[in-house]
Write a protein that holds these residues in place. Structure first.
Motif, PDB file in Angstrom:
ATOM      1  N   PRO A 123       0.820  -1.213   0.000  1.00  0.00           N
ATOM      2  CA  PRO A 123       0.000   0.000   0.000  1.00  0.00           C
ATOM      3  C   PRO A 123       0.856   1.266   0.000  1.00  0.00           C
ATOM      4  O   PRO A 123       0.720   2.138   0.856  1.00  0.00           O
ATOM      5  N   ALA A 124       1.765   1.373  -0.938  1.00  0.00           N
ATOM      6  CA  ALA A 124       2.656   2.521  -1.063  1.00  0.00           C
ATOM      7  C   ALA A 124       3.234   2.508  -2.472  1.00  0.00           C
ATOM      8  O   ALA A 124       3.133   1.517  -3.196  1.00  0.00           O
ATOM      9  N   ILE A 125       3.824   3.632  -2.873  1.00  0.00           N
ATOM     10  CA  ILE A 125       4.506   3.729  -4.161  1.00  0.00           C
ATOM     11  C   ILE A 125       5.982   3.987  -3.882  1.00  0.00           C
ATOM     12  O   ILE A 125       6.330   4.902  -3.134  1.00  0.00           O
ATOM     13  N   VAL A 126       6.841   3.175  -4.481  1.00  0.00           N
ATOM     14  CA  VAL A 126       8.284   3.376  -4.388  1.00  0.00           C
ATOM     15  C   VAL A 126       8.785   3.714  -5.787  1.00  0.00           C
ATOM     16  O   VAL A 126       8.538   2.960  -6.728  1.00  0.00           O
ATOM     17  N   TRP A 127       9.441   4.862  -5.913  1.00  0.00           N
ATOM     18  CA  TRP A 127       9.857   5.309  -7.244  1.00  0.00           C
ATOM     19  C   TRP A 127      11.299   5.796  -7.239  1.00  0.00           C
ATOM     20  O   TRP A 127      11.872   6.073  -6.184  1.00  0.00           O
ATOM     21  N   GLN A 128      11.847   5.901  -8.450  1.00  0.00           N
ATOM     22  CA  GLN A 128      13.145   6.530  -8.647  1.00  0.00           C
ATOM     23  C   GLN A 128      13.027   7.501  -9.816  1.00  0.00           C
ATOM     24  O   GLN A 128      12.248   7.273 -10.756  1.00  0.00           O
ATOM     25  N   ALA A 129      13.783   8.582  -9.738  1.00  0.00           N
ATOM     26  CA  ALA A 129      13.735   9.592 -10.780  1.00  0.00           C
ATOM     27  C   ALA A 129      15.128  10.168 -11.001  1.00  0.00           C
ATOM     28  O   ALA A 129      15.999  10.079 -10.125  1.00  0.00           O
ATOM     29  N   ASP A 130      15.333  10.740 -12.181  1.00  0.00           N
ATOM     30  CA  ASP A 130      16.589  11.402 -12.513  1.00  0.00           C
ATOM     31  C   ASP A 130      16.598  12.783 -11.852  1.00  0.00           C
ATOM     32  O   ASP A 130      15.674  13.582 -12.046  1.00  0.00           O
ATOM     33  N   ALA A 131      17.637  13.078 -11.082  1.00  0.00           N
ATOM     34  CA  ALA A 131      17.695  14.329 -10.328  1.00  0.00           C
ATOM     35  C   ALA A 131      17.813  15.545 -11.246  1.00  0.00           C
ATOM     36  O   ALA A 131      17.390  16.642 -10.875  1.00  0.00           O
ATOM     37  N   ALA A 132      18.366  15.367 -12.449  1.00  0.00           N
ATOM     38  CA  ALA A 132      18.537  16.494 -13.354  1.00  0.00           C
ATOM     39  C   ALA A 132      17.269  16.803 -14.135  1.00  0.00           C
ATOM     40  O   ALA A 132      16.866  17.961 -14.273  1.00  0.00           O
ATOM     41  N   THR A 133      16.600  15.766 -14.635  1.00  0.00           N
ATOM     42  CA  THR A 133      15.424  15.978 -15.490  1.00  0.00           C
ATOM     43  C   THR A 133      14.102  15.828 -14.745  1.00  0.00           C
ATOM     44  O   THR A 133      13.056  16.204 -15.272  1.00  0.00           O
ATOM     45  N   LEU A 134      14.138  15.265 -13.531  1.00  0.00           N
ATOM     46  CA  LEU A 134      12.935  14.961 -12.746  1.00  0.00           C
ATOM     47  C   LEU A 134      11.966  14.053 -13.509  1.00  0.00           C
ATOM     48  O   LEU A 134      10.756  14.151 -13.370  1.00  0.00           O
ATOM     49  N   LYS A 135      12.515  13.162 -14.321  1.00  0.00           N
ATOM     50  CA  LYS A 135      11.708  12.147 -15.008  1.00  0.00           C
ATOM     51  C   LYS A 135      11.780  10.852 -14.212  1.00  0.00           C
ATOM     52  O   LYS A 135      12.870  10.430 -13.791  1.00  0.00           O
ATOM     53  N   PHE A 136      10.626  10.219 -13.991  1.00  0.00           N
ATOM     54  CA  PHE A 136      10.605   8.952 -13.276  1.00  0.00           C
ATOM     55  C   PHE A 136      11.273   7.874 -14.131  1.00  0.00           C
ATOM     56  O   PHE A 136      11.011   7.759 -15.336  1.00  0.00           O
ATOM     57  N   THR A 137      12.131   7.065 -13.503  1.00  0.00           N
ATOM     58  CA  THR A 137      12.801   5.974 -14.211  1.00  0.00           C
ATOM     59  C   THR A 137      12.295   4.600 -13.781  1.00  0.00           C
ATOM     60  O   THR A 137      12.465   3.625 -14.510  1.00  0.00           O
ATOM     61  N   SER A 138      11.695   4.506 -12.612  1.00  0.00           N
ATOM     62  CA  SER A 138      11.074   3.245 -12.178  1.00  0.00           C
ATOM     63  C   SER A 138       9.996   3.554 -11.149  1.00  0.00           C
ATOM     64  O   SER A 138      10.137   4.487 -10.354  1.00  0.00           O
ATOM     65  N   VAL A 139       8.935   2.773 -11.205  1.00  0.00           N
ATOM     66  CA  VAL A 139       7.813   2.941 -10.279  1.00  0.00           C
ATOM     67  C   VAL A 139       7.302   1.558  -9.904  1.00  0.00           C
ATOM     68  O   VAL A 139       6.973   0.752 -10.779  1.00  0.00           O
ATOM     69  N   THR A 140       7.242   1.253  -8.607  1.00  0.00           N
ATOM     70  CA  THR A 140       6.737  -0.038  -8.146  1.00  0.00           C
ATOM     71  C   THR A 140       5.765   0.198  -6.992  1.00  0.00           C
ATOM     72  O   THR A 140       5.648   1.296  -6.464  1.00  0.00           O
ATOM     73  N   GLY A 141       5.065  -0.859  -6.609  1.00  0.00           N
ATOM     74  CA  GLY A 141       4.085  -0.749  -5.535  1.00  0.00           C
ATOM     75  C   GLY A 141       2.684  -0.554  -6.092  1.00  0.00           C
ATOM     76  O   GLY A 141       2.389  -0.907  -7.236  1.00  0.00           O
ATOM     77  N   ASP A 142       1.828   0.070  -5.284  1.00  0.00           N
ATOM     78  CA  ASP A 142       0.407   0.177  -5.604  1.00  0.00           C
ATOM     79  C   ASP A 142       0.084   1.505  -6.278  1.00  0.00           C
ATOM     80  O   ASP A 142      -0.825   2.228  -5.875  1.00  0.00           O
ATOM     81  N   ALA A 143       0.831   1.827  -7.341  1.00  0.00           N
ATOM     82  CA  ALA A 143       0.718   3.142  -7.974  1.00  0.00           C
ATOM     83  C   ALA A 143      -0.651   3.383  -8.581  1.00  0.00           C
ATOM     84  O   ALA A 143      -1.244   4.444  -8.413  1.00  0.00           O
ATOM     85  N   GLU A 144      -1.170   2.385  -9.295  1.00  0.00           N
ATOM     86  CA  GLU A 144      -2.436   2.597 -10.003  1.00  0.00           C
ATOM     87  C   GLU A 144      -3.603   2.751  -9.040  1.00  0.00           C
ATOM     88  O   GLU A 144      -4.504   3.560  -9.269  1.00  0.00           O
ATOM     89  N   ARG A 145      -3.616   1.993  -7.936  1.00  0.00           N
ATOM     90  CA  ARG A 145      -4.719   2.113  -6.984  1.00  0.00           C
ATOM     91  C   ARG A 145      -4.671   3.444  -6.257  1.00  0.00           C
ATOM     92  O   ARG A 145      -5.704   4.063  -6.005  1.00  0.00           O
ATOM     93  N   LEU A 146      -3.482   3.917  -5.919  1.00  0.00           N
ATOM     94  CA  LEU A 146      -3.361   5.112  -5.089  1.00  0.00           C
ATOM     95  C   LEU A 146      -3.762   6.376  -5.838  1.00  0.00           C
ATOM     96  O   LEU A 146      -4.542   7.187  -5.339  1.00  0.00           O
ATOM     97  N   LEU A 147      -3.261   6.552  -7.069  1.00  0.00           N
ATOM     98  CA  LEU A 147      -3.535   7.782  -7.811  1.00  0.00           C
ATOM     99  C   LEU A 147      -4.271   7.537  -9.123  1.00  0.00           C
ATOM    100  O   LEU A 147      -4.642   8.503  -9.800  1.00  0.00           O
TER     101      LEU A 147
END
Length: 625
Positions: free
Chosen positions: A152-176
């Protein structure tokens, strides 16, 4: 074993052997599907035969996205196609080689193999490793290395320069409500997911963390795909060029905190009102008594008589106020007892717009006072003459525990009263249930009724929450302690032998296409004194249900069946028997609906493989729900 030996076996023994082989095949298929290495099997024309969960997750794909696709369409690379062609035609494994796909670097191995179904058909097995992903995992926080899909959470990673998400795991679709592909491809989603009113301050906090490195956290309102507002808590860690973040839904906590604050304010107001009423009544008695004495001594034509009468009129108004103060501090509600909330709402259908519900909802309340509460809230929700108000009810489980919260974890009946008109200004919402004094304008006199409604519900052990968003209207949510039906609540408990939890003798329709599993489950259920009907397909189950004369209490079905699925079967049977309970069993946890737990009311899910005790416990839980 030679074929000539097989011919000497009896048909029943051959069938058992084939069933065993099929079970073993499924076991290995499930084991391969669960491996963390991305695997995909290709036909001779490079079309996808099968792919495991790690492959689909790596490239943001769903099972239906793979149908009719070739590997060229998913991973367009001349180097990869040439390696597959070489392994397929040469018949020798192609050792690990590197393929670059945009910013992704993959290590690939291609192995020729024979088809499981047709040994004359050549296939190719691809094994893929994301070298960029491996490097990120080495530098990321340990918590992001293995994230369950149903967390019941979203764990993500993003590029610090572009602020583009590079990976998303967890319950992303249910939460948002957004699919992972949207997170990864929408160019400005990092900031656009944040509510405009919170965006500037939240992004400033994150930009500061990026500049200095280290950790940061924020609580903000996010915008879901449907436009709803979701309160989130997000913690980020900046390490080099990578940002790692964790998002959790804190909407329930925010609501409980607001209710707790309202209860504390109302409690303090009760004490103040009682003290004021007490301190005002004594001097009022003096003023009133002496004024009446003076009035009796004055003649009817005395000019001072009018002045004294004005004093007495003022004391009457003050006495009325102290009466309201005392009324506010007294107990308001009759003792609660089981009440059918759905029936009470249907009785009010001529006065309010009620959304129909299919199942009765019972709660601890008083019928007359519950009607008063509902009508008071409906009146308050009509912010203007043309506002439309709707009322619905359901049952909700509160699983969050917040210290000193007014609602403890448990099951509650919930009444939702929604008005599409504008709500009160933000500065007035905190005092919504505190206006216990009668307004001068009767048309604006909802304050005392709201205060009384709030006091009544709180005395029953429930609470009232209020929410309002621009363009979305306002909602009062009444929480009442859930109750069994009145006949069930008042029935004396019959003495019974200690034979374990759950009744016996219920009829269960077992639907399983695997004969070995079906036979074992049937045996266990019969040992537990259940009546078992069995079917190997959904179509056969419908025929058995139609022919069965008695009631069927539980449908125990595999989620994945040949032809009609277990979900479709349950929906068909629910239409004829709304009280039917359903227990799904499946090993296919990559199904979105299974992971999301989107099942009809009264349904349960049991993951394969399961223990026999786990099966029996889940059956008892489903029948007792």
């Amino acid at each position: 074993m030679q074929r000539i030996d097989l011919e000497q076996w009896r048909a029943k023994e051959v069938a058992r052997l084939l069933a065993l082989l099929e079970t073993e095949r499924r076991y290995y298929q499930e084991m391969v599907a669960s491996l963390p290495v991305a695997l995909v099997v290709l036909a001779s024309d490079r079309s996808l035969v099968s792919a495991n969960r790690a492959f689909r997750r790596s490239f943001g794909l769903r099972a239906e996205d793979l149908q009719g696709k070739t590997i060229d369409q998913i991973l367009p690379s001349e180097r990869l196609i040439e390696a597959i062609r070489s392994a397929h035609t040469g018949g020798a494994p192609n050792p690990k080689f590197v393929v670059e796909l945009g910013e992704r670097v993959l290590r690939v191995a291609a192995v020729p193999m024979r088809s499981w179904i047709d040994e004359g058909e050549d296939e190719t097995l691809l094994m893929l490793e994301d070298l960029g992903g491996i490097e990120r995992l080495r530098t990321a926080a340990p918590a992001s290395r293995a994230v369950p899909a149903d967390l019941p959470a979203i764990v993500w990673q993003a590029d610090a320069a572009t602020l583009k998400f590079t990976s998303v795991t967890g319950d992303a679709e249910r939460l948002l409500g957004y699919q992972v592909s949207h997170w990864l491809t929408a160019p400005r989603f990092f900031s656009e997911r944040i509510h405009p009113d919170d965006r500037v301050s939240t992004m400033a906090c994150y930009q500061g963390a990026i500049a200095r490195g280290g950790d940061a956290g924020a609580e903000y309102r996010a915008l879901s795909a449907s436009g709803d507002v979701v309160w989130c808590r997000e913690t980020i860690r900046v390490s080099g060029r990578t940002i790692t973040g964790v998002i959790t839904d804190i909407g329930r906590r925010k609501q409980l905190e607001e209710q707790m604050l309202a209860a504390e304010r109302t409690g303090a107001l009760h004490g103040l009102a009682a003290r004021l009423a007490h301190d005002l009544n004594n001097p009022l008695m003096i003023v009133t008594g002496y004024s009446e004495e003076i009035l009796h001594t004055l003649g009817s034509q005395d000019v001072k008589r009018g002045d004294v009468e004005q004093i007495l009129a003022a004391t009457e108004r003050i006495s009325g106020l102290t009466g309201q103060l005392l009324q506010f501090t007294r107990k308001q509600a009759n003792p609660p007892r089981p009440v059918d909330v759905t029936r009470k709402l249907s009785q009010l259908a001529e006065k309010i717009a009620v959304i129909p519900v299919t199942q009765a909802v019972w709660a601890l309340a008083d019928p007359d006072h519950l009607e008063e509460v509902i009508l008071a809230l409906v009146s308050a929700a009509r912010a203007r003459e043309q506002s439309r108000v709707t009322v619905a009810c359901d049952v909700e489980t509160i699983a969050e525990s917040v210290a000193s919260a007014t609602l403890r974890p448990g099951v509650y009946a919930r009444i939702l009263i929604h008005g599409d008109g504008p709500g009160p200004e933000p500065e007035k919402r905190a005092a919504l249930f505190e206006s216990f004094l009668t307004a001068k304008d009767p048309e604006k006199g909802a304050g005392p009724a709201l205060a009384r409604a709030y006091a009544i519900v709180r005395e029953w052990g429930g609470d009232i929450a209020f929410s309002s968003e621009p363009s979305q209207g306002s909602t009062f949510t009444v929480y009442l302690r859930h109750s069994a039906a009145e006949s069930e609540a008042e029935a004396p408990e019959e003495p019974r032998a200690n034979t374990g939890a759950g009744a016996r003798g219920e009829t269960i329709l077992l639907v399983e296409d695997e004969p070995g599993i079906r036979g074992l489950v049937r045996k266990i259920l019969q040992q537990e004194q259940y009546n078992v009907l069995e079917a190997s397909s959904a179509e056969e189950a419908l025929k058995i249900a139609a022919a069965h004369k008695g009631a069927i209490h539980l449908l125990l079905t595999d989620f994945m069946l040949p032809g009609m699925t277990g979900r479709d079967l349950a929906e068909r049977m629910h239409a004829a028997s709304p009280k039917l309970k359903v227990l799904y069993v499946s090993g296919y946890t990559d199904d979105e609906s299974v992971r999301g737990g989107v099942f009809p009311p009264g349904s349960r899910f049991l993951q394969k493989p399961f223990t026999l005790s786990g099966l029996v416990g889940k059956v008892r839980e489903a029948l007792g729900s």
